[in-house]
Scaffold this motif. Structure first.
Motif, PDB file in Angstrom:
ATOM      1  N   GLN A   1      21.623  26.373  47.348  1.00 40.85           N
ATOM      2  CA  GLN A   1      20.202  26.067  47.419  1.00 40.85           C
ATOM      3  C   GLN A   1      20.122  24.576  47.514  1.00 40.85           C
ATOM      4  OE1 GLN A   1      17.738  27.640  44.482  1.00 40.85           O
ATOM      5  NE2 GLN A   1      18.775  29.531  44.132  1.00 40.85           N
ATOM      6  N   ALA A   2      20.861  23.621  46.833  1.00 33.09           N
ATOM      7  CA  ALA A   2      20.960  22.334  46.851  1.00 33.09           C
ATOM      8  C   ALA A   2      20.816  21.679  48.202  1.00 33.09           C
ATOM      9  CB  ALA A   2      21.761  21.574  45.923  1.00 33.09           C
ATOM     10  N   MET A   3      21.475  22.396  49.011  1.00 34.30           N
ATOM     11  CA  MET A   3      21.766  21.907  50.505  1.00 34.30           C
ATOM     12  C   MET A   3      21.049  22.540  51.401  1.00 34.30           C
ATOM     13  SD  MET A   3      23.657  19.257  50.234  1.00 34.30           S
ATOM     14  CE  MET A   3      24.370  19.068  51.900  1.00 34.30           C
TER      15      MET A   3
ATOM     16  N   ARG B   1      23.070  32.658  48.186  1.00 37.09           N
ATOM     17  CA  ARG B   1      21.826  32.509  47.661  1.00 37.09           C
ATOM     18  C   ARG B   1      21.885  31.383  46.244  1.00 37.09           C
ATOM     19  NH1 ARG B   1      17.757  36.150  45.361  1.00 37.09           N
ATOM     20  NH2 ARG B   1      16.378  34.605  45.880  1.00 37.09           N
ATOM     21  N   ALA B   2      22.954  31.097  45.883  1.00 38.54           N
ATOM     22  CA  ALA B   2      23.361  30.783  44.575  1.00 38.54           C
ATOM     23  C   ALA B   2      22.989  28.999  44.637  1.00 38.54           C
ATOM     24  CB  ALA B   2      24.595  30.764  44.183  1.00 38.54           C
ATOM     25  N   GLU B   3      23.281  28.316  43.475  1.00 40.33           N
ATOM     26  CA  GLU B   3      22.456  27.187  43.334  1.00 40.33           C
ATOM     27  C   GLU B   3      23.068  26.045  44.434  1.00 40.33           C
ATOM     28  OE1 GLU B   3      23.355  29.222  41.108  1.00 40.33           O
ATOM     29  OE2 GLU B   3      21.985  29.152  39.476  1.00 40.33           O
ATOM     30  N   SER B   4      24.543  25.947  44.240  1.00 39.87           N
ATOM     31  CA  SER B   4      24.846  25.035  45.208  1.00 39.87           C
ATOM     32  C   SER B   4      24.445  24.886  46.718  1.00 39.87           C
ATOM     33  CB  SER B   4      26.519  25.042  45.252  1.00 39.87           C
ATOM     34  OG  SER B   4      26.975  23.889  45.993  1.00 39.87           O
TER      35      SER B   4
ATOM     36  N   TYR C   1      26.043  35.745  45.902  1.00 40.97           N
ATOM     37  CA  TYR C   1      25.839  34.875  44.822  1.00 40.97           C
ATOM     38  C   TYR C   1      27.241  34.123  44.749  1.00 40.97           C
ATOM     39  CZ  TYR C   1      21.400  37.239  44.332  1.00 40.97           C
ATOM     40  OH  TYR C   1      20.220  37.720  44.667  1.00 40.97           O
ATOM     41  N   CYS C   2      27.485  32.967  45.548  1.00 43.78           N
ATOM     42  CA  CYS C   2      28.320  31.991  45.586  1.00 43.78           C
ATOM     43  C   CYS C   2      29.823  32.772  46.251  1.00 43.78           C
ATOM     44  CB  CYS C   2      28.845  31.630  44.362  1.00 43.78           C
ATOM     45  SG  CYS C   2      30.060  30.135  44.298  1.00 43.78           S
ATOM     46  N   LEU C   3      30.099  32.014  47.145  1.00 41.56           N
ATOM     47  CA  LEU C   3      31.462  32.279  47.871  1.00 41.56           C
ATOM     48  C   LEU C   3      32.618  31.624  47.747  1.00 41.56           C
ATOM     49  CD1 LEU C   3      29.550  33.224  51.284  1.00 41.56           C
ATOM     50  CD2 LEU C   3      30.899  34.797  50.105  1.00 41.56           C
ATOM     51  N   GLY C   4      32.498  30.705  46.554  1.00 44.85           N
ATOM     52  CA  GLY C   4      33.404  29.637  46.290  1.00 44.85           C
ATOM     53  C   GLY C   4      33.684  28.434  47.242  1.00 44.85           C
ATOM     54  N   ASN C   5      32.811  28.205  48.031  1.00 43.48           N
ATOM     55  CA  ASN C   5      32.850  27.403  49.173  1.00 43.48           C
ATOM     56  C   ASN C   5      31.720  26.197  48.957  1.00 43.48           C
ATOM     57  OD1 ASN C   5      33.724  26.612  51.803  1.00 43.48           O
ATOM     58  ND2 ASN C   5      31.725  27.124  52.568  1.00 43.48           N
ATOM     59  N   CYS C   6      31.342  26.213  47.425  1.00 44.13           N
ATOM     60  CA  CYS C   6      30.091  25.226  47.159  1.00 44.13           C
ATOM     61  C   CYS C   6      30.298  23.887  47.607  1.00 44.13           C
ATOM     62  CB  CYS C   6      30.085  25.392  45.609  1.00 44.13           C
ATOM     63  SG  CYS C   6      30.482  26.906  44.996  1.00 44.13           S
ATOM     64  N   ALA C   7      31.733  23.185  47.880  1.00 43.27           N
ATOM     65  CA  ALA C   7      31.572  21.930  48.291  1.00 43.27           C
ATOM     66  C   ALA C   7      31.139  21.477  49.547  1.00 43.27           C
ATOM     67  CB  ALA C   7      33.050  21.377  48.050  1.00 43.27           C
ATOM     68  N   CYS C   8      30.963  22.493  50.427  1.00 41.75           N
ATOM     69  CA  CYS C   8      30.391  22.558  51.670  1.00 41.75           C
ATOM     70  C   CYS C   8      29.403  23.405  52.100  1.00 41.75           C
ATOM     71  CB  CYS C   8      31.722  22.793  52.738  1.00 41.75           C
ATOM     72  SG  CYS C   8      32.960  21.760  52.468  1.00 41.75           S
TER      73      CYS C   8
END
Ligand SMILES: Cc1cc2nc3c(=O)[nH]c(=O)nc-3n(C[C@H](O)[C@H](O)[C@H](O)COP(=O)(O)O)c2cc1C
Ligand code: FES
Lengths: 165, 495
Positions: free
Chosen positions: A99-101, A94-97, A133-140
């Motif tokens: 959300q951006a995608m 659900r986290a921001e990165s 809240y974030c899986l550390g996979n935010c670049a994808c």
């Protein structure tokens, strides 16, 4: 439950003494650790898919804590559960990165597709849906984790494929 | 000799199909010497397959299993193959980087001690073992290293406090909770170069006189936990720990447990309730004993500082922001990934030069820097250099180095609401401004967004934000209003 596993059909403590022995054994194995409670709870949840309320007195006695303390710790942490989840748990970021995608759309799709809200399990007991809240996979982004495996750039179609429905 | 081929086994690369690619390569040519490395962090190229040649490693990516099978059908492809990206080390995205901390990440097999040592592993620890604790601390202090977990406190000063603290038992704790959205540098170190973190912790332990260490890693990182645990087992068996006892402990999904005192409570087996300060954890930390706590990147930077010396580290960066920053680019960005660059590059250079703009091709509307408690930065500030002081001057923070990009379709009012919703969800509940303020904040934002007495409620929201900032016990309640205030200031039409 560790992120690496779902309930896998395991059914909690059950009525047998065997499960109580198992919990006692886990407590015993961890007793020499400094601050063992979280490790005990993780291991119990690994074995039983959850931390059944019946375990609390056993753990409390074994670690010389009050039942309230053990209960307090279990209820503080989002990843501990007191009832077994579905066979697989789907964690949607659900986290921001994400959300951006398109994470918000994905979240809405997941709930609609499975007919459940976060914290729920499908009627057949197969799938549970949880927020993360974030899986550390935010670049994808957006990201989903199932059985400890990450999935990247998950849109509605990829989600349907992932759950096989 | 059979051709050596490298396929990443980093969890993001695997989520993009790296395992299937590895299988396809192995099936296409069983003679290939297949190695599973970490990832370079150029995630838009993953799965990125590298082939060893006399000139260096050739890159091919992003591949899927089918393309990999075709590519390797007649043996390993050569540099003149149309899909070849050229030498990986010469890719512009790596050329612009200055990899001090992440030097081995993506290059080696994460659990190979031999490869670790062949690439400079344990050089820092060997040097530290020849120094006195005070000399190690001096080296780190002189390097200018500041904590990379967010607060940017000078690492050497913290180590000095623990060294000077009285106590038969001291601890080193690694903060591997990495809860900020848009960050994954800690995960990459733990998955792809776990011995580096272990080396850094050994150095910290020598510096302060600690005999035990814990790595508190979030449960959301199963592969990092597995790799680290195995690395500790192997390094201990090889006799490198020299009596230092190191353990990995797993969190359980609470963001607040990244805050250092909450983390200590959690390690002690309790609810992650934030502690009052003083006493500082350096004086009375884990189980009341003197404790050094540092972020993964801070600890993983100690080895190169010891190996190359403080002066080498000071050569990079600007002003009081010395060394390198592991920039993590994510969100709506064309080239998302990790870029280790000296402090001082401008935000625009990073977003456009490294990131290539948005993934959607639309204009960038805002960038959230420093995680969920960080400000939303508007384009008018994109010429700000990436250093702690310059960011502070525009009301933002660098935090752990995450930059999340949003295109012009983003709803910043909704994102401001989310910041407070997240704070309400994650608050430990110990202090009132955070516990109650966040809940009320969401309600007030909703009223503004519904047009109910918007002007009055805006004043109320600002007031509430300042109450949270001034009155909260820790940075959760103390910083969660920052994204909200930044939206109100820079995107006033949206909140
Ligand atoms: C709410 C909150 C969450 C935090 N989360 C993290 C985290 O996930 N990882 C981290 O290294 N530091 C985190 N910090 C910062 C730590 O409290 C602390 O400053 C850091 O571990 C010190 O290490 P460093 O000096 O090496 O940065 C957080 C702080 C706050 C207030
Ligand atoms: S924000 Fe979703 S993986 Fe990081």
């Amino acid at each position: 439950m560790r992120m690496s596993e779902g309930g896998g059909g395991r059914q909690g403590l059950g009525p047998t003494g065997a499960a109580s022995d198992l919990v006692r054994g886990i407590v015993e194995r961890h007793r020499s650790l400094e601050g063992p409670l979280l490790s005990v709870l993780h291991t119990v949840q690994d074995e039983l898919a959850c931390i059944p309320p019946e375990c609390v007195p056993i753990i409390a006695r074994g670690l010389n804590l009050s039942r309230a303390e053990v209960h307090g710790v279990i209820s503080f942490y989002p990843l501990f559960r007191t009832a077994p989840p579905g066979r697989k748990v789907i964690y949607v970021c659900r986290a921001e990165s994400c959300q951006a995608m398109g994470g918000i759309e994905l979240e809405a799709h997941a709930k609609k597709r499975l007919g459940i809200d976060y914290g729920g399990t499908t009627a057949d007991g197969e799938l549970s849906l949880e927020p993360i809240y974030c899986l550390g996979n935010c670049a994808c982004s957006p990201s989903v984790m199932v059985d400890g495996r990450l999935h990247s750039r998950v849109d509605a179609r990829a989600f349907d494929q992932l759950i096989g429905r | 000799m059979s051709t050596r081929v490298f396929v990443p086994a980093d969890s993001t690369a695997r989520s993009l199909g790296a395992d299937a690619v590895a299988e396809a390569v192995a099936a296409a040519d069983p003679a290939i010497d297949l190695r599973r490395t970490g990832s370079r962090g150029l995630y838009w190229l993953e799965p990125l397959v590298e082939i060893e040649t006399a000139a260096g490693r050739l890159g091919f990516g992003p591949l899927d299993a089918e393309r990999a099978s075709r590519l390797f059908a007649a043996g390993a492809p050569a540099a003149d193959h149309p899909d070849c990206l050229g030498l990986v080390e010469e890719l512009p995205a790596l050329q612009v980087q200055q990899r001090l901390t992440m030097a081995r990440v993506g290059l080696i097999e994460p659990l190979s001690l031999k490869q670790f040592e062949d690439h400079g592993g344990f050089e820092g620890l060997r040097r530290a073992r020849a120094l006195t604790p005070a000399e190690i601390v001096a080296e780190v202090t002189n390097s200018g290293l500041r904590g990379r977990g967010g607060a940017a406190f000078p690492t050497g000063v913290k180590w000095r406090t623990v060294l000077d603290a009285e106590g038969a038992q001291k601890y080193v704790v690694c903060n591997a909770d990495e809860g900020d959205s848009g960050t994954f540098a800690d995960r990459m170190i733990m998955e792809s170069d776990p011995y580096l973190l272990i080396e850094g912790m050994c150095i910290a332990a020598l510096a302060v006189g600690a005999s035990r260490g814990y790595i508190y890693c979030r449960a959301e990182y199963p592969q990092a936990i597995a790799n680290l645990s195995e690395a500790i087992r192997l390094v201990e068996a090889a006799g490198h720990l020299d009596g230092f006892r190191l353990e990995v402990r797993e969190g359980a999904g609470a963001y607040i447990c990244g805050e250092e005192t909450s983390l200590l409570e959690s390690l002690e087996g309790k609810r992650g309730m934030v502690r009052y300060r003083p006493p500082l954890p350096a004086i009375a930390g884990l189980f009341g004993k003197p404790t050094v706590m540092n972020n993964v990147i801070s600890l993983a930077t100690a080895p190169i500082i010891l190996a190359r010396g403080a002066e080498h580290h000071r050569r990079f960066g600007v002003g009081r922001s010395l060394g390198t920053l592991t920039v993590q680019l994510s969100g709506n960005v064309r080239r998302g990934g990790l870029f280790e660059v000296p402090f001082g590059m401008t935000l625009r250079q990073v977003l456009e030069g490294l990131g290539g703009g948005t993934a959607s091709g639309r204009p960038i509307k805002a960038v959230q820097a420093g995680g969920p408690l960080g400000a939303y930065i508007p384009p008018k500030h994109f010429d700000t250099p990436l250093d702690y002081e310059s960011f502070q001057a525009i009301g933002a923070m660098i935090g752990h180095g995450g930059l999340v990009v949003f295109d012009n379709k983003a709803d910043l009012g909704a994102l401001a609401r989310y910041a407070l919703e997240f704070c309400a969800e994650e608050s430990c509940g110990k202090c009132t401004p955070c516990r109650i303020g966040a809940v009320r904040g969401v309600e007030v934002v909703d009223r503004i967004r519904n047009g109910e007495q918007a002007a009055e409620n805006r004043i109320l929201l600002k007031d509430l934000c300042h109450t949270m900032i001034d009155g909260s016990l820790c940075g959760l309640g103390g910083m969660a209003p920052l994204p909200v205030l930044s939206v109100m200031e820079h995107f006033a039409e949206e909140l």
